[in-house]
Design a protein around this motif. Structure first.
Motif, PDB file in Angstrom:
ATOM      1  N   ILE A  23       0.840  -1.205   0.000  1.00  0.00           N
ATOM      2  CA  ILE A  23       0.000   0.000   0.000  1.00  0.00           C
ATOM      3  C   ILE A  23       0.871   1.249   0.000  1.00  0.00           C
ATOM      4  O   ILE A  23       0.649   2.171  -0.788  1.00  0.00           O
ATOM      5  N   ILE A  24       1.880   1.299   0.877  1.00  0.00           N
ATOM      6  CA  ILE A  24       2.775   2.463   0.971  1.00  0.00           C
ATOM      7  C   ILE A  24       3.417   2.759  -0.379  1.00  0.00           C
ATOM      8  O   ILE A  24       3.546   3.907  -0.787  1.00  0.00           O
ATOM      9  N   GLU A  25       3.814   1.702  -1.081  1.00  0.00           N
ATOM     10  CA  GLU A  25       4.507   1.853  -2.360  1.00  0.00           C
ATOM     11  C   GLU A  25       3.552   1.957  -3.558  1.00  0.00           C
ATOM     12  O   GLU A  25       3.990   1.996  -4.700  1.00  0.00           O
ATOM     13  N   ASN A  26       2.253   2.020  -3.279  1.00  0.00           N
ATOM     14  CA  ASN A  26       1.238   2.140  -4.339  1.00  0.00           C
ATOM     15  C   ASN A  26       1.422   1.087  -5.428  1.00  0.00           C
ATOM     16  O   ASN A  26       1.373   1.389  -6.621  1.00  0.00           O
ATOM     17  N   VAL A  27       1.646  -0.149  -5.006  1.00  0.00           N
ATOM     18  CA  VAL A  27       1.838  -1.236  -5.963  1.00  0.00           C
ATOM     19  C   VAL A  27       0.510  -1.517  -6.662  1.00  0.00           C
ATOM     20  O   VAL A  27      -0.497  -1.775  -6.009  1.00  0.00           O
ATOM     21  N   GLU A  28       0.535  -1.428  -7.984  1.00  0.00           N
ATOM     22  CA  GLU A  28      -0.661  -1.711  -8.763  1.00  0.00           C
ATOM     23  C   GLU A  28      -0.895  -3.208  -8.798  1.00  0.00           C
ATOM     24  O   GLU A  28       0.051  -3.989  -8.893  1.00  0.00           O
ATOM     25  N   GLN A  29      -2.136  -3.601  -8.708  1.00  0.00           N
ATOM     26  CA  GLN A  29      -2.542  -5.004  -8.751  1.00  0.00           C
ATOM     27  C   GLN A  29      -1.717  -5.853  -7.782  1.00  0.00           C
ATOM     28  O   GLN A  29      -1.031  -6.792  -8.185  1.00  0.00           O
ATOM     29  N   PRO A  30      -1.783  -5.551  -6.476  1.00  0.00           N
ATOM     30  CA  PRO A  30      -0.971  -6.282  -5.506  1.00  0.00           C
ATOM     31  C   PRO A  30      -1.238  -7.788  -5.504  1.00  0.00           C
ATOM     32  O   PRO A  30      -0.371  -8.570  -5.127  1.00  0.00           O
ATOM     33  N   ASP A  31      -2.408  -8.197  -5.963  1.00  0.00           N
ATOM     34  CA  ASP A  31      -2.706  -9.625  -6.028  1.00  0.00           C
ATOM     35  C   ASP A  31      -2.037 -10.302  -7.227  1.00  0.00           C
ATOM     36  O   ASP A  31      -2.022 -11.523  -7.338  1.00  0.00           O
ATOM     37  N   MET A  32      -1.461  -9.500  -8.137  1.00  0.00           N
ATOM     38  CA  MET A  32      -0.808 -10.039  -9.328  1.00  0.00           C
ATOM     39  C   MET A  32       0.717  -9.889  -9.289  1.00  0.00           C
ATOM     40  O   MET A  32       1.394 -10.317 -10.201  1.00  0.00           O
ATOM     41  N   VAL A  33       1.242  -9.292  -8.232  1.00  0.00           N
ATOM     42  CA  VAL A  33       2.677  -9.044  -8.147  1.00  0.00           C
ATOM     43  C   VAL A  33       3.364 -10.202  -7.404  1.00  0.00           C
ATOM     44  O   VAL A  33       2.811 -10.766  -6.473  1.00  0.00           O
ATOM     45  N   SER A  34       4.545 -10.553  -7.864  1.00  0.00           N
ATOM     46  CA  SER A  34       5.380 -11.505  -7.140  1.00  0.00           C
ATOM     47  C   SER A  34       6.353 -10.691  -6.297  1.00  0.00           C
ATOM     48  O   SER A  34       6.871  -9.672  -6.746  1.00  0.00           O
TER      49      SER A  34
END
Length: 68
Positions: A23-34
């Motif tokens: 969340i802090i890093e504003n990762v897009e699609q966190p459910d799709m990131v490794s």
């Protein structure tokens, strides 16, 4: 604490969990990131239990499909 995130050293508050960092890093699609933590991949079902420590190295990786 200092974390290396995708090659950049950043100052992050102590006790941050992996989901909080996403969340802090504003990762897009966190459910799709490794996520790679200190050269080891972390399974999606283990993310909640990971508390980051000073000096950790984290990489967010997206695998793209495709071809010609």
């Amino acid at each position: 604490m200092k974390l290396t995130i995708n090659g950049d050293v950043k100052e992050i508050k102590d006790g941050v969990t992996l989901p909080e960092l996403l969340i802090i890093e504003n990762v897009e699609q966190p459910d799709m990131v490794s996520v790679q933590l200190n050269d080891e991949f972390i399974r999606q079902d283990e993310h909640k239990s990971v508390v980051l420590k000073d000096g950790d190295e984290i990489n967010f990786l997206y695998f793209m499909g495709g071809g010609a």
